[in-house]
Design a protein around this motif. Structure first.
Motif, PDB file in Angstrom:
ATOM      1  N   ALA A 148       0.829  -1.204   0.000  1.00 38.22           N
ATOM      2  CA  ALA A 148       0.000   0.000   0.000  1.00 38.22           C
ATOM      3  C   ALA A 148       0.864   1.254   0.000  1.00 38.22           C
ATOM      4  CB  ALA A 148      -0.918   0.002   1.220  1.00 38.22           C
ATOM      5  N   ILE A 149       1.979   1.204   0.690  1.00 34.71           N
ATOM      6  CA  ILE A 149       2.891   2.346   0.727  1.00 34.71           C
ATOM      7  C   ILE A 149       4.214   1.898   0.120  1.00 34.71           C
ATOM      8  CG2 ILE A 149       4.016   4.037   2.209  1.00 34.71           C
ATOM      9  CD1 ILE A 149       1.125   4.292   2.452  1.00 34.71           C
ATOM     10  N   ARG A 150       4.636   2.605  -0.911  1.00 33.93           N
ATOM     11  CA  ARG A 150       5.803   2.145  -1.657  1.00 33.93           C
ATOM     12  C   ARG A 150       6.993   3.048  -1.427  1.00 33.93           C
ATOM     13  NH1 ARG A 150       3.680  -0.527  -6.647  1.00 33.93           N
ATOM     14  NH2 ARG A 150       1.578  -1.104  -6.087  1.00 33.93           N
ATOM     15  N   GLY A 151       7.404   3.167  -0.184  1.00 30.75           N
ATOM     16  CA  GLY A 151       8.591   3.954   0.085  1.00 30.75           C
ATOM     17  C   GLY A 151       8.295   5.433   0.175  1.00 30.75           C
ATOM     18  N   ILE A 152       7.842   5.841   1.328  1.00 29.48           N
ATOM     19  CA  ILE A 152       7.463   7.247   1.506  1.00 29.48           C
ATOM     20  C   ILE A 152       8.376   7.890   2.538  1.00 29.48           C
ATOM     21  CG2 ILE A 152       5.758   8.549   2.818  1.00 29.48           C
ATOM     22  CD1 ILE A 152       3.702   7.761   1.013  1.00 29.48           C
ATOM     23  N   SER A 153       8.822   9.091   2.242  1.00 25.17           N
ATOM     24  CA  SER A 153       9.555   9.873   3.223  1.00 25.17           C
ATOM     25  C   SER A 153       8.872  11.222   3.321  1.00 25.17           C
ATOM     26  CB  SER A 153      11.005  10.087   2.786  1.00 25.17           C
ATOM     27  OG  SER A 153      11.626   8.832   2.611  1.00 25.17           O
ATOM     28  N   LEU A 154       8.546  11.609   4.520  1.00 28.89           N
ATOM     29  CA  LEU A 154       8.015  12.968   4.673  1.00 28.89           C
ATOM     30  C   LEU A 154       8.354  13.516   6.042  1.00 28.89           C
ATOM     31  CD1 LEU A 154       5.170  12.930   6.486  1.00 28.89           C
ATOM     32  CD2 LEU A 154       4.193  12.161   4.372  1.00 28.89           C
ATOM     33  N   ASN A 155       8.400  14.837   6.122  1.00 30.14           N
ATOM     34  CA  ASN A 155       8.730  15.503   7.375  1.00 30.14           C
ATOM     35  C   ASN A 155       7.587  16.421   7.780  1.00 30.14           C
ATOM     36  OD1 ASN A 155      11.287  14.398   7.452  1.00 30.14           O
ATOM     37  ND2 ASN A 155      12.149  16.091   6.247  1.00 30.14           N
ATOM     38  N   ALA A 186      -4.892   6.041  -2.608  1.00 25.86           N
ATOM     39  CA  ALA A 186      -3.513   6.455  -2.783  1.00 25.86           C
ATOM     40  C   ALA A 186      -2.639   6.002  -1.619  1.00 25.86           C
ATOM     41  CB  ALA A 186      -3.433   7.971  -2.938  1.00 25.86           C
ATOM     42  N   GLY A 187      -3.292   5.690  -0.490  1.00 32.47           N
ATOM     43  CA  GLY A 187      -2.539   5.225   0.671  1.00 32.47           C
ATOM     44  C   GLY A 187      -2.393   6.254   1.773  1.00 32.47           C
ATOM     45  N   LYS A 188      -3.212   7.304   1.713  1.00 29.88           N
ATOM     46  CA  LYS A 188      -3.091   8.355   2.732  1.00 29.88           C
ATOM     47  C   LYS A 188      -3.414   7.827   4.129  1.00 29.88           C
ATOM     48  CE  LYS A 188      -6.174  10.298   0.603  1.00 29.88           C
ATOM     49  NZ  LYS A 188      -7.312  10.391  -0.010  1.00 29.88           N
ATOM     50  N   THR A 189      -4.546   7.128   4.210  1.00 33.13           N
ATOM     51  CA  THR A 189      -4.953   6.610   5.511  1.00 33.13           C
ATOM     52  C   THR A 189      -3.923   5.621   6.043  1.00 33.13           C
ATOM     53  OG1 THR A 189      -7.268   6.920   4.976  1.00 33.13           O
ATOM     54  CG2 THR A 189      -6.777   5.362   6.712  1.00 33.13           C
ATOM     55  N   THR A 190      -3.365   4.837   5.132  1.00 35.02           N
ATOM     56  CA  THR A 190      -2.356   3.864   5.555  1.00 35.02           C
ATOM     57  C   THR A 190      -1.139   4.568   6.145  1.00 35.02           C
ATOM     58  OG1 THR A 190      -3.106   2.610   3.654  1.00 35.02           O
ATOM     59  CG2 THR A 190      -1.184   1.782   4.814  1.00 35.02           C
ATOM     60  N   VAL A 245      -4.941  14.851   6.409  1.00 34.23           N
ATOM     61  CA  VAL A 245      -5.127  14.064   5.192  1.00 34.23           C
ATOM     62  C   VAL A 245      -6.456  14.456   4.591  1.00 34.23           C
ATOM     63  CG1 VAL A 245      -5.801  11.766   4.457  1.00 34.23           C
ATOM     64  CG2 VAL A 245      -3.681  12.083   5.685  1.00 34.23           C
ATOM     65  N   GLU A 246      -6.494  14.787   3.350  1.00 30.00           N
ATOM     66  CA  GLU A 246      -7.752  15.301   2.777  1.00 30.00           C
ATOM     67  C   GLU A 246      -7.950  14.889   1.328  1.00 30.00           C
ATOM     68  OE1 GLU A 246     -10.563  16.588   2.986  1.00 30.00           O
ATOM     69  OE2 GLU A 246     -10.597  16.958   5.126  1.00 30.00           O
ATOM     70  N   GLN A 247      -9.210  14.782   0.973  1.00 30.48           N
ATOM     71  CA  GLN A 247      -9.590  14.688  -0.431  1.00 30.48           C
ATOM     72  C   GLN A 247     -10.024  16.070  -0.896  1.00 30.48           C
ATOM     73  OE1 GLN A 247     -10.462  11.880  -2.513  1.00 30.48           O
ATOM     74  NE2 GLN A 247     -11.045  10.226  -1.141  1.00 30.48           N
ATOM     75  N   ASN A 248     -10.531  16.827   0.074  1.00 28.55           N
ATOM     76  CA  ASN A 248     -10.999  18.172  -0.218  1.00 28.55           C
ATOM     77  C   ASN A 248      -9.782  19.086  -0.338  1.00 28.55           C
ATOM     78  OD1 ASN A 248     -12.035  20.768  -0.144  1.00 28.55           O
ATOM     79  ND2 ASN A 248     -13.723  20.178   1.207  1.00 28.55           N
ATOM     80  N   ALA A 249      -9.168  19.079  -1.539  1.00 28.62           N
ATOM     81  CA  ALA A 249      -7.886  19.738  -1.718  1.00 28.62           C
ATOM     82  C   ALA A 249      -7.986  21.249  -1.512  1.00 28.62           C
ATOM     83  CB  ALA A 249      -7.345  19.448  -3.103  1.00 28.62           C
ATOM     84  N   TYR A 255       1.935  17.578   0.645  1.00 26.68           N
ATOM     85  CA  TYR A 255       2.456  16.442  -0.113  1.00 26.68           C
ATOM     86  C   TYR A 255       1.326  15.884  -0.942  1.00 26.68           C
ATOM     87  CZ  TYR A 255       6.283  16.465   3.270  1.00 26.68           C
ATOM     88  OH  TYR A 255       7.340  16.836   4.043  1.00 26.68           O
ATOM     89  N   VAL A 256       1.629  15.419  -2.154  1.00 21.39           N
ATOM     90  CA  VAL A 256       0.612  14.792  -2.985  1.00 21.39           C
ATOM     91  C   VAL A 256       0.997  13.337  -3.177  1.00 21.39           C
ATOM     92  CG1 VAL A 256      -0.567  14.806  -5.198  1.00 21.39           C
ATOM     93  CG2 VAL A 256       0.174  16.953  -4.178  1.00 21.39           C
ATOM     94  N   MET A 257       0.057  12.455  -2.904  1.00 24.56           N
ATOM     95  CA  MET A 257       0.332  11.017  -3.026  1.00 24.56           C
ATOM     96  C   MET A 257      -0.412  10.427  -4.207  1.00 24.56           C
ATOM     97  SD  MET A 257       0.213   9.170   0.639  1.00 24.56           S
ATOM     98  CE  MET A 257       0.641   7.563   0.014  1.00 24.56           C
ATOM     99  N   GLU A 258       0.215   9.476  -4.835  1.00 19.62           N
ATOM    100  CA  GLU A 258      -0.476   8.710  -5.855  1.00 19.62           C
ATOM    101  C   GLU A 258       0.024   7.274  -5.787  1.00 19.62           C
ATOM    102  OE1 GLU A 258      -0.071   9.173 -10.265  1.00 19.62           O
ATOM    103  OE2 GLU A 258      -1.712  10.548  -9.880  1.00 19.62           O
ATOM    104  N   VAL A 259      -0.905   6.341  -5.729  1.00 15.18           N
ATOM    105  CA  VAL A 259      -0.621   4.911  -5.573  1.00 15.18           C
ATOM    106  C   VAL A 259       0.611   4.608  -4.720  1.00 15.18           C
ATOM    107  CG1 VAL A 259      -1.472   3.037  -6.994  1.00 15.18           C
ATOM    108  CG2 VAL A 259      -0.638   5.089  -8.098  1.00 15.18           C
ATOM    109  N   GLY A 260       0.556   5.040  -3.497  1.00 10.34           N
ATOM    110  CA  GLY A 260       1.584   4.616  -2.547  1.00 10.34           C
ATOM    111  C   GLY A 260       2.880   5.391  -2.591  1.00 10.34           C
ATOM    112  N   ARG A 261       2.939   6.421  -3.431  1.00  6.72           N
ATOM    113  CA  ARG A 261       4.176   7.204  -3.476  1.00  6.72           C
ATOM    114  C   ARG A 261       3.854   8.670  -3.335  1.00  6.72           C
ATOM    115  NH1 ARG A 261       5.443   3.792  -7.745  1.00  6.72           N
ATOM    116  NH2 ARG A 261       7.123   2.334  -7.230  1.00  6.72           N
TER     117      ARG A 261
END
Lengths: 289, 254
Positions: B18-25, B40-44, B192-196, B207-213
């Protein structure tokens, strides 16, 4: 008169069913596991009471408290060692585990205390109150008062203490309970402790009426029926279901052909499942997926 | 050093990555937002931070302490409040009891005062203090869930789609509260939002996520003006020269 007499013995027997059913329901509500060793925990409680009161000759009240403490500890240890590794495993495995636990407890009891029936020394055994021809034995009176007190105590615990409310919270929404910082796993252990000590009280209460032997835990199956009749998941329902089964059993014993007394619990269960499958108090909700 | 650092996180649901290598601060005192479509994996990511899921690889560092693999209740006691997706209140406890449970790990005398402060943020809840949470409306339950997380006095609050299923008015009300909490209590927030639109309006860094990245990161100001974001999340698009858009021009981040 006869009816009143039957009612009294029915209620006191029903209280015992109700207490064991309470143990079932508590564990089920908190952990969603069904502990089929509940009746055997009661048997262990009775044997510990026997050890403390008869063998070690503690004063009765001390023996009772020591029994409750011992069983609470056994409950917590059981959860920690046997059930916690099973979190997340299929219900079926947990079910088999608790059934196995029941066998083990019976074997332990048989090995350490022997298979012949024992009687518990109580300060109140044998006394009766004669209410215009209706005989109320002290044992039965103690069962009723003890059950009522325990229920009141549990009610206050769940209603007013922080830990009690946290237990409700954990059973209502496990993940949210984790997120607010409630140590859910420790709560499970405490629930097992409470449940085992309730069974211990049931064992002590029933010991003067029926004798103590390793097989006495089998009334747990009737208590299980009581829990379902009450609406598995409802604490007052468990007691009420127990009372219903206890009373009907007594009447069936007198008015119906031999043998009906023993199966009446299951007849009630079947009727209940047919006409009101959610039980007396429906607290079961649709599970959210 | 950032308050919360995720380094190369990989999380699986069974065999599904579900998460393909994410780094965030997440910097202290800021509102960071995490955008992305469904799945996209936000909740994960949030679940991995709060310990509900364990990452297969990577590190989660909070306040310099490695917290991956901790039980969620332990993470909460470290000061990470999590408002889960879909409210998740305790349905049969009263509103007040729900709030008290939020402060379960605390042992100080200020709990009553904090409950008052939550009622100050959400006056509706005060009128319903003795009602069971199940009987609240969706918006009120969302407020209760946020209030319950505030009761922990967290240093970092994770908010999972607080606008989900709420009317536009309630969304802006919730957004105001998030800004206020961040402002008044200097609370760090990961939203975390869908309501951009709402998220980019109140957020500082996104940060913008798409399919686990993570495919894009910048300040919310800049994200708002990025054409991709405008197209995919804000619904703004310029018409092409000939009045129609060609699918070939559509960008992907992969």
């Amino acid at each position: 008169m006869e009816i009143l007499q039957l009612l009294i013995s029915g209620i006191s027997q029903g209280c015992v069913y109700g207490l064991i059913a309470l143990g079932f329901v508590l564990i089920y509500k908190a952990t969603e596991m069904v502990n089929f060793a509940q009746g055997d925990l009661m048997m262990m409680g009775a044997f510990f009471a026997y050890t403390y009161a008869n063998v070690l000759e503690f004063p009765f009240v001390i023996a009772v408290l020591a029994t409750i403490a011992t069983m609470a500890l056994i409950g917590v240890i059981t959860e920690r060692l046997l059930l916690r590794p099973m979190i997340g495993e299929p219900h079926f495995s947990v079910l088999m585990l608790t059934i196995g636990l029941g066998f083990i407890l019976r074997a332990i009891a048989g090995a350490s205390w022997g298979n012949e029936p024992r009687s518990l020394n109580t300060p109140y055994a044998g006394g009766v109150i004669d209410l215009n021809g209706v005989i109320l034995g002290y044992e039965n009176l103690v069962i009723m008062i003890g059950t009522a007190l325990l229920c009141a105590l549990l009610y206050c615990f769940f209603r007013f203490t922080r830990l009690g409310i946290a237990m409700q919270a954990a059973s209502q929404n496990q993940l949210a309970a984790f997120y607010v910082g409630i140590p859910v796993k420790r709560i499970y252990a405490i629930v097992w402790g409470i449940s085992a000590s309730i069974s211990a009280v049931a064992g002590i209460l029933v010991a003067p009426v029926s004798l103590i032997d390793p097989q006495m835990g089998f009334i747990g199956i009737k208590a299980f029926a009581a829990a379902i009749v009450g609406g598995f998941g409802s604490l007052p329902g468990a007691i009420l279901g127990g009372l219903l089964i206890g009373v009907v059993e007594q009447f069936a014993g007198l008015y119906l052909p031999t043998g009906f007394s023993d199966v009446s619990a299951y007849i009630i269960l079947l009727i209940m499942l047919l006409i009101r499958p959610q039980g007396i108090f429906a607290t079961m909700q649709q599970k959210k997926v | 050093m950032a308050l919360l650092e995720l380094t190369n996180i990989e999380t699986y649901y069974g065999p599904i990555m579900a998460i393909r290598g994410i780094s965030l601060n997440v910097e202290a005192g800021r509102i960071s937002v995490l955008l992305g479509a469904n799945g996209a994996g936000k909740t994960t990511v949030l679940k991995t931070i709060s310990g509900a899921m364990e990452p297969q690889k990577g590190r989660v560092t909070f306040n310099g302490e490695s917290i991956q693999g901790y039980d969620p209740d332990r993470v909460a006691r470290l000061g990470i409040g999590h408002v889960p997706e879909g409210r998740e209140v305790f349905p049969f406890l009263s509103v007040e009891e729900n709030l008290q449970m939020g402060a379960f790990s605390r042992n100080d005398p200020d709990i009553a005062q904090d409950i008052e402060r939550v009622f100050d943020y959400f006056p509706v809840l005060k009128d319903k203090a003795r009602q069971q949470a199940a009987y609240l409306s969706g918006g009120q339950q969302q407020m209760l869930a946020i209030g319950r997380a505030l009761m922990l006095r967290p240093t970092l609050m994770l908010l999972d789609e607080p606008s989900l299923g709420l009317s536009p008015r309630l969304v802006s009300e919730i957004a105001d509260i998030i800004v206020r909490v961040n402002d008044e209590q200097r609370m760090t927030i990961l939203l975390v939002e869908q309501n951009a639109r709402m998220a980019l309006d109140i957020g500082h860094y996104g940060y913008v996520m798409e399919v686990g990245r993570i495919v894009m990161e910048d300040t919310c100001e800049k994200l708002k003006s990025a054409t991709d974001i405008q197209e995919f999340y804000l619904g703004i698009r310029d018409e092409g020269v000939r009045g129609r858009r060609r699918w070939k021009q559509r960008k992907t981040w992969r």
